[in-house]
Design a protein around this motif. Structure first.
Motif, mmCIF file in Angstrom:
data_model
loop_
_atom_site.group_PDB
_atom_site.id
_atom_site.type_symbol
_atom_site.label_atom_id
_atom_site.label_comp_id
_atom_site.label_asym_id
_atom_site.label_seq_id
_atom_site.Cartn_x
_atom_site.Cartn_y
_atom_site.Cartn_z
ATOM 1 N N VAL A 147 0.862 -1.189 0.000
ATOM 2 C CA VAL A 147 0.000 0.000 0.000
ATOM 3 C C VAL A 147 0.897 1.238 0.000
ATOM 4 O O VAL A 147 1.393 1.666 1.045
ATOM 5 N N PRO A 148 1.165 1.830 -1.164
ATOM 6 C CA PRO A 148 2.046 3.005 -1.212
ATOM 7 C C PRO A 148 1.374 4.241 -0.618
ATOM 8 O O PRO A 148 0.162 4.444 -0.773
ATOM 9 N N ILE A 149 2.186 5.058 0.047
ATOM 10 C CA ILE A 149 1.748 6.366 0.526
ATOM 11 C C ILE A 149 2.713 7.395 -0.058
ATOM 12 O O ILE A 149 3.929 7.287 0.123
ATOM 13 N N TYR A 150 2.190 8.379 -0.775
ATOM 14 C CA TYR A 150 3.057 9.389 -1.379
ATOM 15 C C TYR A 150 3.867 10.100 -0.303
ATOM 16 O O TYR A 150 3.350 10.435 0.772
ATOM 17 N N GLU A 187 4.026 20.904 -2.427
ATOM 18 C CA GLU A 187 3.878 21.327 -1.032
ATOM 19 C C GLU A 187 2.663 22.228 -0.835
ATOM 20 O O GLU A 187 2.002 22.177 0.202
ATOM 21 N N SER A 188 2.366 23.061 -1.825
ATOM 22 C CA SER A 188 1.213 23.959 -1.703
ATOM 23 C C SER A 188 -0.104 23.244 -1.959
ATOM 24 O O SER A 188 -1.178 23.808 -1.723
ATOM 25 N N LEU A 238 -0.206 20.797 -7.098
ATOM 26 C CA LEU A 238 0.261 19.827 -8.084
ATOM 27 C C LEU A 238 0.054 18.426 -7.539
ATOM 28 O O LEU A 238 0.185 18.182 -6.332
ATOM 29 N N SER A 239 -0.244 17.498 -8.442
ATOM 30 C CA SER A 239 -0.325 16.097 -8.046
ATOM 31 C C SER A 239 1.083 15.524 -7.973
ATOM 32 O O SER A 239 2.059 16.177 -8.358
ATOM 33 N N GLU A 240 1.190 14.280 -7.506
ATOM 34 C CA GLU A 240 2.496 13.656 -7.374
ATOM 35 C C GLU A 240 3.160 13.441 -8.726
ATOM 36 O O GLU A 240 4.381 13.293 -8.808
ATOM 37 N N SER A 241 2.388 13.402 -9.804
ATOM 38 C CA SER A 241 2.968 13.294 -11.149
ATOM 39 C C SER A 241 3.134 14.670 -11.792
ATOM 40 O O SER A 241 3.290 14.789 -12.996
ATOM 41 N N LEU A 242 3.086 15.725 -10.954
ATOM 42 C CA LEU A 242 3.346 17.109 -11.337
ATOM 43 C C LEU A 242 2.293 17.689 -12.274
ATOM 44 O O LEU A 242 2.564 18.635 -13.010
#
Length: 635
Positions: free
Chosen positions: A107-110, A600-601, A604-608
């Motif tokens: 179970v990945p967590i970003y 951080e704000s 953006l999603s984890e894939s930018l």
């Protein structure tokens, strides 16, 4: 074409399954078989102060088994969920396979997740074991676990001695017999869950996608034959995308099948240095990475007084690539076939020595291919990189399709498309233009009620099953050409309908705006409004260089947002974006935000990718200002 593709013009395209896999096997068999047959194959490389150290298939499996024994000794049962909270690293991959060898579900967590997001994933998945990269993340998990009302075992992914860590897990697992380990490793089949991957959750809480061993294994075994030139034996790649994203993990399994060596980078701040030292043969990235590489190359040229020659080099590379594509797909008389003019050949040779070769050198000197996913890359950039000797193969997929469902392949590429369906996959266009997908990568469904009181992840614990025809509704809008190539034109929910009834897809306009190096992000707005407008943010590195070139002195983002010379420069970028579209589709006004959009704000999603709804909500006043007399008129 050499691949068994069966196109149905403008409606459906499919590619036949090439490789069948034993239904009783699972993803761990890929490693077990390789370690037995070819234990000295260099599978990974770990960075140290002395450079990169190889890790062979045999050594990797030995490390995996030791950790898996520890998990079994700690009480892990087959199908139990285990969370991983860490940046991309070799340890992440080691833990992933250890969980699978122990029969568990990863179970990945970003790595950027907030405590509330961590708490939700722990609560929804029922994970009772969590691997963390460092003590800071351990504290975050402890806080989140208290909020979720759980008390998982937390293991540090190192031997720092601040336990519990890898050394404690190894010691714990020493009494576990080989037979018990093998029973756990072989307990899963292609139909059982391998991972519970949570979507980014654009609205409401994220949903866990059940990715099976079959999704990873069958997809990998069928992708390698069509990407053999890219993900093939003796290849090397540097993995820097988040391993919490299913795309990175799917490609890692493909690299295992293709015997491609992987190095890992957790901090993209050192990416260019690491690429140069590791010398990958292919790179996996998202559009923003390639935009940054191009912008840095352009900036170096301008800073050395070579701005105009570089602009000519870009035009030459783009035209070279365009002609190569025309030649590849030309179907007319041989006498009328497109040719590359001698003048263009000469210019390409000169610019290769001056710019293209230097770009390839900064990327390690061995880079032959790049793969781009997550969102659309501006075709202009795709043509540039291909013309400069680095072909970029765009692909398409979702978390729900284990990432890649379609991709351009070396033998069949069309810039501006996301390629053909992968083997074992069918892509269909619905009457409203929505892209539908059926195939080996399509997930089992969204995680619903727990299958039993022990919080195990089961394939039948599905809250939202697929329709009876097996097609996943993606929410994306696209089209299929008569060669079976898929193009994505937008999102159903992102389509802008102006007050005048004009339908506008924001994606192409945003891509065009990001061609300007000074623009970091662009968000086109106008739904229900009288005209189309845009919010822009500035690239801080490019802004500093721009300020030096124009003798403006140091500028903060807030100061630059109002500076007349900056705005005038951006006006030209907006005009260029408007050039190919009608007046009704053009950007009439723009605003420059005084801050950056970042992970951080929360913008953006984890894939930018930009979270459009979050940006328009957080900057609602700026959007409203675009429709008053105070807005800046564009064009």
């Amino acid at each position: 074409m050499t691949h068994p593709l069966h196109p149905f013009p403008f409606k459906e395209a499919s590619t036949e399954l090439l490789v069948t896999v034993d239904r009783q096997s699972n993803t761990t068999d890929l490693l077990a078989q390789l370690a037995q047959r070819s234990p000295w194959t260099p599978l990974y490389a770990v960075r140290s102060d002395d450079g990169w150290t190889d890790v062979t298939a045999g050594a990797f499996e030995d490390q995996v088994k030791v950790l898996a024994r520890g998990l079994i000794a700690s009480g892990l049962k087959p199908s139990d969920p285990v969370a991983v909270f860490s940046p991309t690293s070799y340890a992440w991959t080691l833990v992933d396979f250890a969980i699978w060898y122990a029969g568990g579900v990863t179970v990945p967590i970003y790595e950027t997740s907030a405590p509330a997001q961590i708490a939700w994933i722990l609560q929804d998945s029922g994970a009772r074991h969590v691997f963390v990269a460092d003590r800071g993340r351990r504290r975050a998990v402890q806080t989140a676990a208290e909020e979720a009302g759980t008390s998982p075992s937390i293991w540090l992914m190192s031997d720092e001695g601040y336990g519990p860590d890898f050394s404690d897990l190894r010691l714990l697992g020493e009494p576990v017999a080989d037979s018990l380990l093998e029973a756990h490793r072989s307990s899963n089949t292609l139909d059982t869950p391998a991972s519970l991957v949570y979507t980014s959750g654009t609205t409401g809480q994220p949903r866990g996608c059940i990715i099976t061993h079959g999704n990873f294994t069958v997809l990998a075994r069928n992708t390698i034959p069509v990407l053999q030139e890219v993900i093939g034996e003796n290849g090397r790649t540097l993995m820097f995308l988040p391993l919490a994203h299913v795309l990175a993990r799917a490609v890692q399994v493909m690299c295992l099948v293709g015997r491609v060596q992987i190095g890992h980078v957790g901090n993209t701040g050192t990416l260019m240095r690491d690429v140069e030292t590791f010398a990958p043969t292919f790179l996996l990235g998202v559009p923003r990475i390639f935009e940054k590489i191009f912008a840095a190359t352009q900036r170096r040229a301008e800073n050395t007084g070579l701005g105009k020659p570089f602009a000519a080099a870009v035009r030459t590379a783009v035209r070279w690539s365009e002609l190569e594509q025309e030649r590849a797909w030309y179907r007319g008389p041989a006498a009328a076939a497109p040719r590359i003019p001698l003048r263009l050949r000469a210019a390409h040779t000169v610019f290769d020595a001056l710019f293209y070769s230097r770009l390839r050198s900064t990327l390690g000197g061995s880079l032959a291919w790049a793969i781009c996913g997550a969102s659309a890359l501006d075709p202009h950039l795709t043509h540039f990189f291909r013309g400069a000797g680095i072909p970029v193969l765009e692909g398409y997929g979702l978390t729900e399709t284990t990432a890649p469902a379609a991709v351009n392949v070396p033998s069949s590429t069309k810039v501006g498309t996301v390629g053909i369906p992968l083997p074992g996959t069918t892509v269909r266009i619905a009457d409203d233009g929505e892209v539908l997908i059926r195939g080996v990568g399509v997930f089992a469904g969204y995680h619903g009620a727990h299958a039993d009181g022990e919080h195990r992840i089961a394939a039948d614990a599905v809250a939202a099953p697929l329709p009876a025809d097996g097609f996943l509704h993606t929410g994306d809008v696209g089209r299929i050409d008569d060669d079976g190539f898929l193009s994505i034109t937008g999102r159903l929910k992102d389509l802008i309908v102006t007050a005048g009834g004009k339908n506008v897809a924001p994606g192409p306009l945003e891509e065009a705006l990001r061609r300007e190096p000074l623009v970091d992000q662009a968000v086109v707005v106008g739904d229900g409004r009288p005209y189309v407008a845009a919010l822009l943010t500035l690239d801080e590195e490019e802004l500093a260089a721009f300020a030096v070139r124009h003798r403006l002195g140091p500028l903060t983002l807030a100061e630059a947002a109002e500076h007349p010379q900056v705005r005038d420069h951006l006006q030209h970028a907006v005009d260029a974006a408007n050039a190919p579209v009608s007046r009704a589709e053009s950007i009439r006004r723009f605003a420059v935000l005084p801050t950056a959009l970042s992970l951080e704000s929360g913008h953006l999603s984890e894939s930018l990718k930009v979270k459009r709804h979050v940006v328009t909500q957080d900057f609602a006043d700026a959007v409203d200002g675009l429709y008053t007399a105070a807005g800046t008129t564009a064009g």
